[in-house]
Design a protein around this motif. Structure first.
Motif, PDB file in Angstrom:
ATOM      1  N   ALA A  36       0.795  -1.295  -0.002  1.00  0.00           N
ATOM      2  CA  ALA A  36      -0.004   0.004  -0.012  1.00  0.00           C
ATOM      3  C   ALA A  36       0.898   1.102   0.080  1.00  0.00           C
ATOM      4  O   ALA A  36       1.473   1.473   1.034  1.00  0.00           O
ATOM      5  CB  ALA A  36      -0.935  -0.101   1.247  1.00  0.00           C
ATOM      6  N   LYS A  38       0.426   4.425  -0.896  1.00  0.00           N
ATOM      7  CA  LYS A  38       0.055   5.823  -0.793  1.00  0.00           C
ATOM      8  C   LYS A  38       1.075   6.719   0.181  1.00  0.00           C
ATOM      9  O   LYS A  38       1.481   6.426   0.982  1.00  0.00           O
ATOM     10  CB  LYS A  38      -1.390   6.055  -0.183  1.00  0.00           C
ATOM     11  CG  LYS A  38      -1.436   5.534   1.064  1.00  0.00           C
ATOM     12  CD  LYS A  38      -3.101   5.780   1.546  1.00  0.00           C
ATOM     13  CE  LYS A  38      -2.966   5.213   3.053  1.00  0.00           C
ATOM     14  NZ  LYS A  38      -3.815   3.729   2.970  1.00  0.00           N
ATOM     15  N   ASN A  59      -4.240   4.454  -3.722  1.00  0.00           N
ATOM     16  CA  ASN A  59      -5.507   4.966  -3.218  1.00  0.00           C
ATOM     17  C   ASN A  59      -6.075   6.161  -4.220  1.00  0.00           C
ATOM     18  O   ASN A  59      -7.306   6.555  -4.286  1.00  0.00           O
ATOM     19  CB  ASN A  59      -5.326   5.548  -1.881  1.00  0.00           C
ATOM     20  CG  ASN A  59      -5.190   4.490  -0.945  1.00  0.00           C
ATOM     21  OD1 ASN A  59      -4.095   3.803  -0.955  1.00  0.00           O
ATOM     22  ND2 ASN A  59      -6.225   4.319  -0.256  1.00  0.00           N
ATOM     23  N   ILE A  81      -6.944   0.617  -4.603  1.00  0.00           N
ATOM     24  CA  ILE A  81      -7.333   0.356  -3.446  1.00  0.00           C
ATOM     25  C   ILE A  81      -8.248   1.370  -2.686  1.00  0.00           C
ATOM     26  O   ILE A  81      -8.858   1.085  -1.513  1.00  0.00           O
ATOM     27  CB  ILE A  81      -6.542  -0.341  -2.494  1.00  0.00           C
ATOM     28  CG1 ILE A  81      -5.267   0.456  -2.186  1.00  0.00           C
ATOM     29  CG2 ILE A  81      -5.812  -1.473  -3.094  1.00  0.00           C
ATOM     30  CD1 ILE A  81      -4.283   0.214  -0.885  1.00  0.00           C
ATOM     31  N   MET A 163     -13.269  -7.112  -0.496  1.00  0.00           N
ATOM     32  CA  MET A 163     -12.352  -6.503   0.456  1.00  0.00           C
ATOM     33  C   MET A 163     -12.771  -5.725   1.284  1.00  0.00           C
ATOM     34  O   MET A 163     -14.062  -5.332   1.482  1.00  0.00           O
ATOM     35  CB  MET A 163     -11.852  -5.140  -0.567  1.00  0.00           C
ATOM     36  CG  MET A 163     -10.415  -4.599  -0.034  1.00  0.00           C
ATOM     37  SD  MET A 163     -11.105  -2.983   0.956  1.00  0.00           S
ATOM     38  CE  MET A 163     -10.330  -1.621  -0.088  1.00  0.00           C
ATOM     39  N   ILE A 165     -11.705  -3.240   5.246  1.00  0.00           N
ATOM     40  CA  ILE A 165     -10.782  -2.442   6.091  1.00  0.00           C
ATOM     41  C   ILE A 165     -11.391  -2.795   7.473  1.00  0.00           C
ATOM     42  O   ILE A 165     -12.381  -2.534   7.757  1.00  0.00           O
ATOM     43  CB  ILE A 165     -10.896  -1.073   5.930  1.00  0.00           C
ATOM     44  CG1 ILE A 165     -10.244  -0.786   4.407  1.00  0.00           C
ATOM     45  CG2 ILE A 165      -9.799  -0.514   7.019  1.00  0.00           C
ATOM     46  CD1 ILE A 165     -10.454   0.754   4.321  1.00  0.00           C
ATOM     47  N   MET A 206      -3.892  -5.441   7.289  1.00  0.00           N
ATOM     48  CA  MET A 206      -2.895  -4.428   7.141  1.00  0.00           C
ATOM     49  C   MET A 206      -1.731  -4.399   7.949  1.00  0.00           C
ATOM     50  O   MET A 206      -1.728  -5.611   8.829  1.00  0.00           O
ATOM     51  CB  MET A 206      -3.810  -3.066   7.334  1.00  0.00           C
ATOM     52  CG  MET A 206      -4.987  -2.731   6.625  1.00  0.00           C
ATOM     53  SD  MET A 206      -5.755  -1.163   6.260  1.00  0.00           S
ATOM     54  CE  MET A 206      -5.657  -0.506   7.822  1.00  0.00           C
ATOM     55  N   SER A 207      -0.884  -3.372   8.395  1.00  0.00           N
ATOM     56  CA  SER A 207       0.126  -3.430   9.216  1.00  0.00           C
ATOM     57  C   SER A 207      -0.161  -3.837  10.529  1.00  0.00           C
ATOM     58  O   SER A 207       0.516  -4.924  10.953  1.00  0.00           O
ATOM     59  CB  SER A 207       0.868  -1.881   9.389  1.00  0.00           C
ATOM     60  OG  SER A 207       1.344  -1.577   8.084  1.00  0.00           O
ATOM     61  N   ARG A 222      -2.870  -6.079   2.686  1.00  0.00           N
ATOM     62  CA  ARG A 222      -2.405  -4.531   2.053  1.00  0.00           C
ATOM     63  C   ARG A 222      -1.582  -3.921   3.210  1.00  0.00           C
ATOM     64  O   ARG A 222      -2.184  -3.409   4.102  1.00  0.00           O
ATOM     65  CB  ARG A 222      -3.661  -3.949   1.757  1.00  0.00           C
ATOM     66  CG  ARG A 222      -4.489  -4.488   1.033  1.00  0.00           C
ATOM     67  CD  ARG A 222      -5.915  -3.658   0.439  1.00  0.00           C
ATOM     68  NE  ARG A 222      -6.312  -3.214   1.745  1.00  0.00           N
ATOM     69  CZ  ARG A 222      -7.388  -3.784   2.624  1.00  0.00           C
ATOM     70  NH1 ARG A 222      -8.030  -4.883   2.064  1.00  0.00           N
ATOM     71  NH2 ARG A 222      -7.776  -3.148   3.549  1.00  0.00           N
ATOM     72  N   VAL A 223      -0.427  -3.711   2.869  1.00  0.00           N
ATOM     73  CA  VAL A 223       0.722  -3.502   3.967  1.00  0.00           C
ATOM     74  C   VAL A 223       1.276  -2.080   3.511  1.00  0.00           C
ATOM     75  O   VAL A 223       1.831  -2.184   2.428  1.00  0.00           O
ATOM     76  CB  VAL A 223       1.574  -4.279   4.300  1.00  0.00           C
ATOM     77  CG1 VAL A 223       2.455  -3.815   5.644  1.00  0.00           C
ATOM     78  CG2 VAL A 223       0.729  -5.767   4.984  1.00  0.00           C
ATOM     79  N   GLY A 224       1.044  -0.969   4.467  1.00  0.00           N
ATOM     80  CA  GLY A 224       1.816   0.151   4.159  1.00  0.00           C
ATOM     81  C   GLY A 224       3.060   0.549   5.054  1.00  0.00           C
ATOM     82  O   GLY A 224       4.151   0.395   4.962  1.00  0.00           O
ATOM     83  N   THR A 225       2.477   1.074   6.242  1.00  0.00           N
ATOM     84  CA  THR A 225       3.231   1.654   7.367  1.00  0.00           C
ATOM     85  C   THR A 225       4.405   0.828   7.676  1.00  0.00           C
ATOM     86  O   THR A 225       5.514   1.137   7.985  1.00  0.00           O
ATOM     87  CB  THR A 225       2.251   2.016   8.488  1.00  0.00           C
ATOM     88  OG1 THR A 225       1.303   2.409   7.868  1.00  0.00           O
ATOM     89  CG2 THR A 225       2.977   2.826   9.476  1.00  0.00           C
ATOM     90  N   ARG A 231       3.283   7.527   7.556  1.00  0.00           N
ATOM     91  CA  ARG A 231       2.622   8.724   6.506  1.00  0.00           C
ATOM     92  C   ARG A 231       2.524   9.997   6.978  1.00  0.00           C
ATOM     93  O   ARG A 231       2.261  10.128   8.367  1.00  0.00           O
ATOM     94  CB  ARG A 231       1.243   8.064   5.944  1.00  0.00           C
ATOM     95  CG  ARG A 231       1.529   7.083   4.913  1.00  0.00           C
ATOM     96  CD  ARG A 231       0.192   6.701   4.379  1.00  0.00           C
ATOM     97  NE  ARG A 231      -0.711   6.017   5.394  1.00  0.00           N
ATOM     98  CZ  ARG A 231      -0.783   4.941   5.881  1.00  0.00           C
ATOM     99  NH1 ARG A 231      -0.010   3.827   5.067  1.00  0.00           N
ATOM    100  NH2 ARG A 231      -1.656   4.338   6.570  1.00  0.00           N
ATOM    101  N   TRP A 239      -9.633   7.969   3.317  1.00  0.00           N
ATOM    102  CA  TRP A 239     -10.757   7.233   3.583  1.00  0.00           C
ATOM    103  C   TRP A 239     -11.931   7.879   3.909  1.00  0.00           C
ATOM    104  O   TRP A 239     -12.956   7.326   3.706  1.00  0.00           O
ATOM    105  CB  TRP A 239     -10.335   6.082   4.994  1.00  0.00           C
ATOM    106  CG  TRP A 239      -9.517   5.211   4.689  1.00  0.00           C
ATOM    107  CD1 TRP A 239      -8.958   4.913   3.565  1.00  0.00           C
ATOM    108  CD2 TRP A 239      -8.986   4.510   5.584  1.00  0.00           C
ATOM    109  NE1 TRP A 239      -8.141   3.952   3.665  1.00  0.00           N
ATOM    110  CE2 TRP A 239      -8.015   3.887   4.987  1.00  0.00           C
ATOM    111  CE3 TRP A 239      -9.082   4.448   6.878  1.00  0.00           C
ATOM    112  CZ2 TRP A 239      -7.170   2.789   5.688  1.00  0.00           C
ATOM    113  CZ3 TRP A 239      -8.099   3.665   7.764  1.00  0.00           C
ATOM    114  CH2 TRP A 239      -7.211   2.678   6.967  1.00  0.00           C
TER     115      TRP A 239
HETATM  116  C1  LIG Z   1      -3.273   2.593   3.544  1.00  0.00           C
HETATM  117  C2  LIG Z   1      -4.118   1.642   3.369  1.00  0.00           C
HETATM  118  C3  LIG Z   1      -3.665   0.321   3.832  1.00  0.00           C
HETATM  119  C4  LIG Z   1      -2.196   0.039   4.647  1.00  0.00           C
HETATM  120  O1  LIG Z   1      -2.577   0.500   5.652  1.00  0.00           O
HETATM  121  P1  LIG Z   1      -1.164   0.318   6.826  1.00  0.00           P
HETATM  122  O2  LIG Z   1      -1.752   0.512   8.082  1.00  0.00           O
HETATM  123  O3  LIG Z   1      -0.349   1.624   6.435  1.00  0.00           O
HETATM  124  O4  LIG Z   1      -0.501  -0.982   6.419  1.00  0.00           O
HETATM  125  C5  LIG Z   1      -4.494  -0.690   3.448  1.00  0.00           C
HETATM  126  N1  LIG Z   1      -5.797  -0.782   2.591  1.00  0.00           N
HETATM  127  C6  LIG Z   1      -5.928   0.584   2.346  1.00  0.00           C
HETATM  128  C7  LIG Z   1      -7.280   0.515   1.678  1.00  0.00           C
HETATM  129  C8  LIG Z   1      -5.286   1.640   2.526  1.00  0.00           C
HETATM  130  O5  LIG Z   1      -5.766   2.929   2.282  1.00  0.00           O
END
Ligand SMILES: *Cc1c(COP(=O)(O)O)cnc(C)c1O
Length: 247
Positions: A36, A38, A59, A81, A163, A165, A206-207, A222-225, A231, A239
């Motif tokens: 992820a 963004k 995103n 996403i 999908m 969250i 996610m994370s 889906r992993v970002g942080t 961020r 969101w």
């Molecule tokens: C940002 C985001 C993620 C990742 O979230 P983290 O907590 O940073 O891993 C996953 N899914 C969606 C839809 C996001 O917008």
């Protein structure tokens, strides 16, 4: 210069995925990792791609466009996403192979119209608001079957799964409930046997909650942080439409 920490973080995520799979007797290959990305600068994303990652999720359409032009290669697959407005549909379709955030018939119809013009199809997931939080996008659980049935009549959309969250809380039980609910909706849809509808993908985790998601059946996290660091924008910017307009 490379920030080795990104490679380290990736390794750690892969380890977390492996042990979560092991703990419930699943095979590691059953779960895909989507980055992820963004707000993450392309130089950093490139390091993850150099470390053999192949799946990116963005995103916002404009950000997707910019990064795609700089990072595009034969191995990388791009997914969308984030919340998708109908007037951005044509643009997003230029770059992605899968849209995770289809949550209303109007959006499905806009996609179908453009895809029909281009004489092609696309993979989609239906986003479900399993936490019932008002700030989240997604169709409510009770209306999901109905939406999937309606979307299944649009023959340019390949429905591949769902999908969500999970509820963002330190209470793992609450998050688990969300993921369990998504799994049970998936099972109900499978029983309906809607023509052309596949339900192989559960995009959840996610994370902070990827272990719980994998335990409950995620096939894509889906992993970002946890890979790229914190961020600068709050997640509400991505969101929640009302908040993002007033920014
Ligand atoms: C940002 C985001 C993620 C990742 O979230 P983290 O907590 O940073 O891993 C996953 N899914 C969606 C839809 C996001 O917008």
């Amino acid at each position: 210069m490379n920030d080795l920490w990104i490679v380290d973080n990736l390794k750690r995520i892969r380890e977390r995925m492996n042990s979560a799979c092991q703990s419930v007797g699943r095979k590691t290959e059953e779960v895909k990792l989507l980055l992820a990305t963004k707000t993450v600068p392309v130089e950093r994303i490139k390091q993850a791609l150099d470390a053999d990652e192949t799946l990116i999720g963005e995103n916002k359409v404009q950000e997707l466009q910019q990064k795609y032009s700089l990072l595009q290669n034969d191995q990388t697959e791009w997914h969308f996403i984030g919340h998708l407005q109908t007037n951005k549909v044509k643009n997003v379709l230029k770059y992605v192979t899968c849209i995770h955030s289809v949550d209303r018939l109007k959006l499905g119809k806009a996609l179908h119209k453009q895809l029909t013009k281009e004489n092609r199809q696309i993979d989609i997931l239906v986003q479900v608001n399993t936490s019932y939080e008002e700030s989240k996008f997604g169709i409510v659980p009770e209306e999901t079957l109905n939406l999937v049935e309606q979307l299944s009549e649009l023959n340019t959309l390949n429905i591949k799964g769902l999908m969500t969250i999970g509820k963002l809380t330190t209470d793992g039980k609450e998050t688990r409930k969300c993921f369990r609910l998504l799994k049970s909706i998936q099972q109900q849809i499978i029983q309906q046997n809607y023509p052309g509808v596949e339900m192989d993908i559960l995009s959840m985790g996610m994370s902070g909650d990827l272990e719980v998601a994998i335990e409950e059946g995620a096939t894509m996290i889906r992993v970002g942080t946890a890979i790229f660091g914190e961020r600068i924008y709050p997640d509400s910017y991505y969101w929640n439409e009302k908040l993002s307009i007033s920014e």
